[in-house]
Design a protein around this motif. Structure first.
Motif, mmCIF file in Angstrom:
data_model
loop_
_atom_site.group_PDB
_atom_site.id
_atom_site.type_symbol
_atom_site.label_atom_id
_atom_site.label_comp_id
_atom_site.label_asym_id
_atom_site.label_seq_id
_atom_site.Cartn_x
_atom_site.Cartn_y
_atom_site.Cartn_z
ATOM 1 N N ASP A 218 5.650 3.777 -2.181
ATOM 2 C CA ASP A 218 4.652 2.721 -2.135
ATOM 3 C C ASP A 218 5.223 1.499 -2.846
ATOM 4 O O ASP A 218 6.182 1.598 -3.610
ATOM 5 N N ARG A 219 4.592 0.366 -2.619
ATOM 6 C CA ARG A 219 5.081 -0.849 -3.235
ATOM 7 C C ARG A 219 4.563 -0.953 -4.658
ATOM 8 O O ARG A 219 3.542 -0.385 -5.014
ATOM 9 N N LEU A 220 5.273 -1.721 -5.482
ATOM 10 C CA LEU A 220 4.893 -1.858 -6.885
ATOM 11 C C LEU A 220 3.573 -2.600 -7.068
ATOM 12 O O LEU A 220 2.832 -2.320 -8.008
ATOM 13 N N ASP A 221 3.272 -3.528 -6.172
ATOM 14 C CA ASP A 221 2.030 -4.279 -6.351
ATOM 15 C C ASP A 221 0.795 -3.430 -6.059
ATOM 16 O O ASP A 221 -0.323 -3.809 -6.395
ATOM 17 N N LYS A 222 0.968 -2.270 -5.448
ATOM 18 C CA LYS A 222 -0.170 -1.385 -5.177
ATOM 19 C C LYS A 222 -0.417 -0.393 -6.319
ATOM 20 O O LYS A 222 -1.387 0.347 -6.281
ATOM 21 N N ASP B 89 -3.095 -1.133 -12.627
ATOM 22 C CA ASP B 89 -2.680 -1.841 -13.839
ATOM 23 C C ASP B 89 -2.482 -0.855 -14.979
ATOM 24 O O ASP B 89 -3.098 0.219 -15.021
#
Length: 121
Positions: free
Chosen positions: A83-87, A90
């Motif tokens: 998966d991408r880091l922005d997903k 936090d």
């Protein structure tokens, strides 16, 4: 008088010969111990070398891969699993510092000192 001196010298020579023999015997015994220890050290070094060779044989990546594929039911890695880091969620907030919070809530040191001496009234 001469016989007594000769007897004392002969006894001194016998005592010296006995002590020399004792020193020779002890040094021979120590030399044998040293040889035995050196032999044991050599055997231990050979055993260590053998164990290192066996360890390098057992930890070969191709051998581990073959064992893993034979004994573990692993699935192949698919790029869709990434998966991408922005997903990513936090990072949670760090826990508070209860002692630091108590210190922040306290009155300043000057106000406390003035109240004790009576200067603040």
């Amino acid at each position: 008088m001469l016989r007594i001196l000769n007897t004392i010298v002969v006894l001194a020579l016998i005592a010296a010969a006995g002590s020399v023999y004792q020193v020779k015997y002890e040094s021979t015994l120590q030399a044998e111990k040293i040889a035995k220890l050196r032999n044991e050290i050599r055997q231990e070094k050979e055993a260590i070398a053998l164990l290192r060779a066996e360890w390098s044989q057992l930890t070969r990546p191709d051998r581990i891969q073959a064992l893993a594929s034979r004994h573990l039911a692993l699935k192949t890695f698919d790029l869709d699993q990434l998966d991408r880091l922005d997903k990513l969620p936090d990072r949670p907030a760090p826990p508070g510092d209860p002692i630091g919070d108590m210190l922040d809530d306290m009155e300043p040191r000057d106000a406390i000192d003035g109240a004790e001496t009576g200067d603040g009234l």
